[in-house]
Design a protein around this motif. Structure first.
Motif, PDB file in Angstrom:
ATOM      1  N   VAL A  97       0.846  -1.188   0.000  1.00 11.45           N
ATOM      2  CA  VAL A  97       0.000   0.000   0.000  1.00 11.45           C
ATOM      3  C   VAL A  97       0.885   1.243   0.000  1.00 11.45           C
ATOM      4  O   VAL A  97       1.793   1.349   0.834  1.00 11.45           O
ATOM      5  N   PRO A  98       0.638   2.177  -0.921  1.00 17.59           N
ATOM      6  CA  PRO A  98       1.401   3.426  -0.862  1.00 17.59           C
ATOM      7  C   PRO A  98       1.188   4.116   0.489  1.00 17.59           C
ATOM      8  O   PRO A  98       0.135   3.965   1.110  1.00 17.59           O
ATOM      9  N   VAL A  99       2.198   4.860   0.906  1.00 18.66           N
ATOM     10  CA  VAL A  99       2.117   5.605   2.160  1.00 18.66           C
ATOM     11  C   VAL A  99       1.947   7.093   1.867  1.00 18.66           C
ATOM     12  O   VAL A  99       1.258   7.804   2.586  1.00 18.66           O
ATOM     13  N   LYS A 100       2.587   7.542   0.780  1.00 18.41           N
ATOM     14  CA  LYS A 100       2.596   8.973   0.474  1.00 18.41           C
ATOM     15  C   LYS A 100       2.933   9.161  -1.000  1.00 18.41           C
ATOM     16  O   LYS A 100       3.595   8.310  -1.603  1.00 18.41           O
ATOM     17  N   LEU A 101       2.483  10.276  -1.550  1.00 10.18           N
ATOM     18  CA  LEU A 101       2.843  10.676  -2.907  1.00 10.18           C
ATOM     19  C   LEU A 101       3.633  11.964  -2.821  1.00 10.18           C
ATOM     20  O   LEU A 101       3.392  12.790  -1.942  1.00 10.18           O
ATOM     21  N   ASP A 102       4.580  12.124  -3.739  1.00  6.99           N
ATOM     22  CA  ASP A 102       5.364  13.360  -3.767  1.00  6.99           C
ATOM     23  C   ASP A 102       5.656  13.727  -5.218  1.00  6.99           C
ATOM     24  O   ASP A 102       6.230  12.934  -5.965  1.00  6.99           O
ATOM     25  N   ARG A 103       5.253  14.933  -5.584  1.00  6.60           N
ATOM     26  CA  ARG A 103       5.480  15.459  -6.932  1.00  6.60           C
ATOM     27  C   ARG A 103       6.637  16.448  -6.839  1.00  6.60           C
ATOM     28  O   ARG A 103       6.561  17.430  -6.095  1.00  6.60           O
ATOM     29  N   HIS A 104       7.728  16.186  -7.591  1.00  2.00           N
ATOM     30  CA  HIS A 104       8.865  17.089  -7.529  1.00  2.00           C
ATOM     31  C   HIS A 104       9.567  17.184  -8.882  1.00  2.00           C
ATOM     32  O   HIS A 104       9.560  16.258  -9.663  1.00  2.00           O
ATOM     33  N   GLU A 105      10.160  18.352  -9.103  1.00  3.01           N
ATOM     34  CA  GLU A 105      10.877  18.621 -10.347  1.00  3.01           C
ATOM     35  C   GLU A 105      12.302  18.094 -10.231  1.00  3.01           C
ATOM     36  O   GLU A 105      12.952  18.241  -9.195  1.00  3.01           O
ATOM     37  N   VAL A 106      12.785  17.471 -11.292  1.00  2.00           N
ATOM     38  CA  VAL A 106      14.142  16.904 -11.340  1.00  2.00           C
ATOM     39  C   VAL A 106      14.736  17.105 -12.735  1.00  2.00           C
ATOM     40  O   VAL A 106      14.047  17.539 -13.652  1.00  2.00           O
ATOM     41  N   ARG A 107      15.977  16.729 -12.857  1.00  2.00           N
ATOM     42  CA  ARG A 107      16.645  16.720 -14.169  1.00  2.00           C
ATOM     43  C   ARG A 107      17.198  15.317 -14.413  1.00  2.00           C
ATOM     44  O   ARG A 107      18.390  15.141 -14.607  1.00  2.00           O
ATOM     45  N   CYS A 108      16.305  14.324 -14.432  1.00  2.00           N
ATOM     46  CA  CYS A 108      16.766  12.939 -14.572  1.00  2.00           C
ATOM     47  C   CYS A 108      17.200  12.600 -15.995  1.00  2.00           C
ATOM     48  O   CYS A 108      17.814  11.567 -16.213  1.00  2.00           O
TER      49      CYS A 108
END
Length: 192
Positions: A119-130
């Motif tokens: 089960v997911p615990v948390k979601l996080d949307r973030h900007e990266v340079r992958c």
């Protein structure tokens, strides 16, 4: 639709976060998946789903964090989904195992460690340079799980980390961002 895409959609649909901000992110992630059959892979731009896991030693009251070489911060373990991943949880577990060197990690399910589907615990949307430092920034839509370490687990640093260490619930290192601190707080509530 791939098995991984169907699983990610089902996992997010079946997860009911209490927090309104997390519910809004879940809807954003589901819309992304509905629009993008390739939405789980690094090549999907400007955003893609990623999977991560906070490795937790509940008996020791500690979490395992990596000093990420590109970000320069202490983070949970995780990364990009791969075509061989059957489920989103499997992607998070694979990444956590590869980056920690710990065999026998178990993702937290609805009924506890290894009990039921992860089960997911948390979601996080973030900007990266992958896609490279000279390329435009893109967005990670990270689905975060908890991975429980077996008793006596010993970590082994991988080439993907500058450092890898255990930290107590209340002794997180700097720099650690607020998102990771919130994830650790949730972990402590669930298993601490």
């Amino acid at each position: 639709m791939s098995t991984l895409h169907a699983d990610a959609t089902a996992a997010l649909t079946g997860w009911s976060p209490a927090d309104p901000g997390q519910r809004a992110l879940r809807e954003e992630y589901l819309a992304h998946l509905a629009e993008r059959p390739d939405g789980l892979f690094k090549a999907c731009l400007p955003a893609h789903i990623t999977a991560s896991a906070l490795v937790v030693d509940p008996a020791g009251g500690r979490v395992l964090l990596t000093l990420h070489p590109k970000v320069g911060r202490w983070l949970q373990l995780g990364g990009h989904c791969e075509p061989g991943d059957a489920t989103l949880g499997a992607a998070a577990l694979r990444e956590a195992t590869e980056e920690s060197g710990i065999a026998g990690l178990a993702l937290l399910g609805a009924g506890g460690a290894g009990a039921g589907a992860p089960v997911p615990v948390k979601l996080d949307r973030h900007e990266v340079r992958c896609t490279g430092k000279d390329r435009p920034a893109n967005v990670h839509l990270d689905v975060q799980y908890l991975a429980l370490a077996p008793a006596g687990a010993v970590e082994e640093i991988s080439e993907e980390s500058l450092d890898l260490r255990w930290f107590g619930w209340d002794a997180l290192p700097e720099p650690t961002d607020d998102s990771v601190r919130r994830l650790v707080g949730l972990a402590r509530e669930l298993v601490g």
